[in-house]
Enzyme design. Sequence first.
Site, mmCIF file in Angstrom:
data_model
loop_
_atom_site.group_PDB
_atom_site.id
_atom_site.type_symbol
_atom_site.label_atom_id
_atom_site.label_comp_id
_atom_site.label_asym_id
_atom_site.label_seq_id
_atom_site.Cartn_x
_atom_site.Cartn_y
_atom_site.Cartn_z
ATOM 1 N N THR A 83 0.846 -1.132 0.268
ATOM 2 C CA THR A 83 -0.187 0.078 -0.054
ATOM 3 C C THR A 83 0.971 1.151 -0.028
ATOM 4 O O THR A 83 1.743 1.473 0.499
ATOM 5 C CB THR A 83 -0.763 0.005 1.272
ATOM 6 O OG1 THR A 83 -1.590 -1.008 1.258
ATOM 7 C CG2 THR A 83 -1.843 1.218 1.303
ATOM 8 N N GLY A 90 -0.534 -3.108 5.464
ATOM 9 C CA GLY A 90 -1.824 -4.230 5.353
ATOM 10 C C GLY A 90 -2.645 -4.139 6.582
ATOM 11 O O GLY A 90 -3.244 -3.054 6.872
#
Length: 531
Positions: free
Chosen positions: A351, A434
């Site tokens: 991410t 995460g």
Amino acid sequence: MTRDFQLPGRSPVHAREAAVATSHPLATSAALEILLEGGNAVDAAIAAVAVQGVVEPHMTGIGGDCFVIVTEPDGRMIGFNGSGGAPKAAMPETFADLGVSRFEPTSAHTVTVPGAVRAWETLLKAHGTRGFDRLLKRAIGYARDGFTVAPRVAHDWANNVEKLSVHDHTRACYLLNGAPPAAGTVLKYPLLADTLSAIAEGGADAFYSGPIGEEIASTLAKLGGLMTADDLAACHTTAVSPILRDYKGHTIAELPPNGQGVIALLILGILERFELETLDPLGPERFHLEMEAARIAYTVRDQFVTDPGFMDICHTSLVTDAYIDRLAGMIAIDRRLADIPGSSLPPQTDTVYLTVVDKDGLSVSFINSLFNEFGSGITTPKSGILLHNRGYVFTPEPGKAQSISGGKRPLHTIIPAMALKDGAPWLSFGVMGGHYQACGHAHLLTNIIDYGMDVQAAIDAPRMFFDVETHALNIESTVPARTVDSLRYRGHEASIATTAIGGAQAIMIDRERGVLTAGSDPRKDGHAAGL
């Protein structure tokens, strides 16, 4: 807290007109360039994340999803859910007929419709001032002409050789004679450059329809996937109202499910029942309470949080005072909870993250992800799109919160956030990593609110998290040894983490002084900058 300038570290960035914080220097530069041209925070954020999709391919890209919160200077805010759903044909009975009882992370079945590009376009139409033709220029240039691999990116890349070797086109794109690139290596992605150019010219429809959309569907079909061109063409972004909850005089805003933002609010609510500000920020009591609150909250998440159209309860019931009181009452200060049975929890009813604040006070909290590093590891051969594997959180088994269903959006770990003070924007922030993200939001906010850290110190501060299956603690090496020993004494299984936990960016808005204070995580390659 005052920084000790004899120790390695970073100072926060102070600015008057605008501020940017991203996890990659080229993305920060792209955002600043747009701001200097007169673009706003939304324009700058799109330019930055497009660059990150090229230079941080293990973390993000056009083959993934995104979530955004946009906040006006007066505190009005809107959220954008840019996550795609499972293919219409992806039903539990379908997988039973196929003999699929679980999903592998590199399987075509884990690829849900990538929602990012549609979300970028929706966001620009609602709040932007520039088009894709301008905002994708830097990303296209880096993909076509080359970029150098940054040190943290190279470190993560080296851990993914096995995944990158599974599919031919991915191996050809992301490995050099079977080896990962070293820091400083110059890479080019001409196929991805062509795809970004098509989006720059034709908008999101160029991605979801026509040759690119058809290639995504055909690539997955050859690997046994169920996604069709119609699934891609139906992709849409949903505007949502953030969930609000106060924490010690500050209003924290998170997006509702299918993301886990409500779990960050739940952790904060539990921690508020304890006098956290009286505890040593690096001491065992503080970390014990944080880990216990998170363990309980994540069990709640796994039990209930999913696409809201499939939830058995309303997400607001998870952050009521009565429910939080009940969960907080489960925690003992001197010992670890041995077990957290799901039956005791029902309520009564990788991410990239970046943030930009512009000269007019418009704030953008933006997160874009492929889920696991390098997503599914599946790359389309002609368009060069690396597809995410967000559907890995689904199960083909029926009757569960995370059971797959046609069109259902999967549980998302990626969560942008905002905080208000006296009704006005105060902190635009987010955490990468995460599953860690909800816990990370609580950790960052309590560092600032309870312990008085500036945004950079709050980001730098040591972290720990737990394995979401075993609940064993992974602890950064900067946590004092006495704290680790005391946590073990309380019953926690604990080990020193082999790599840094997550990353974060934040911008604090001081309206009285007219000052922006920005921080960026040294665990990544990026930095904050201002005008």
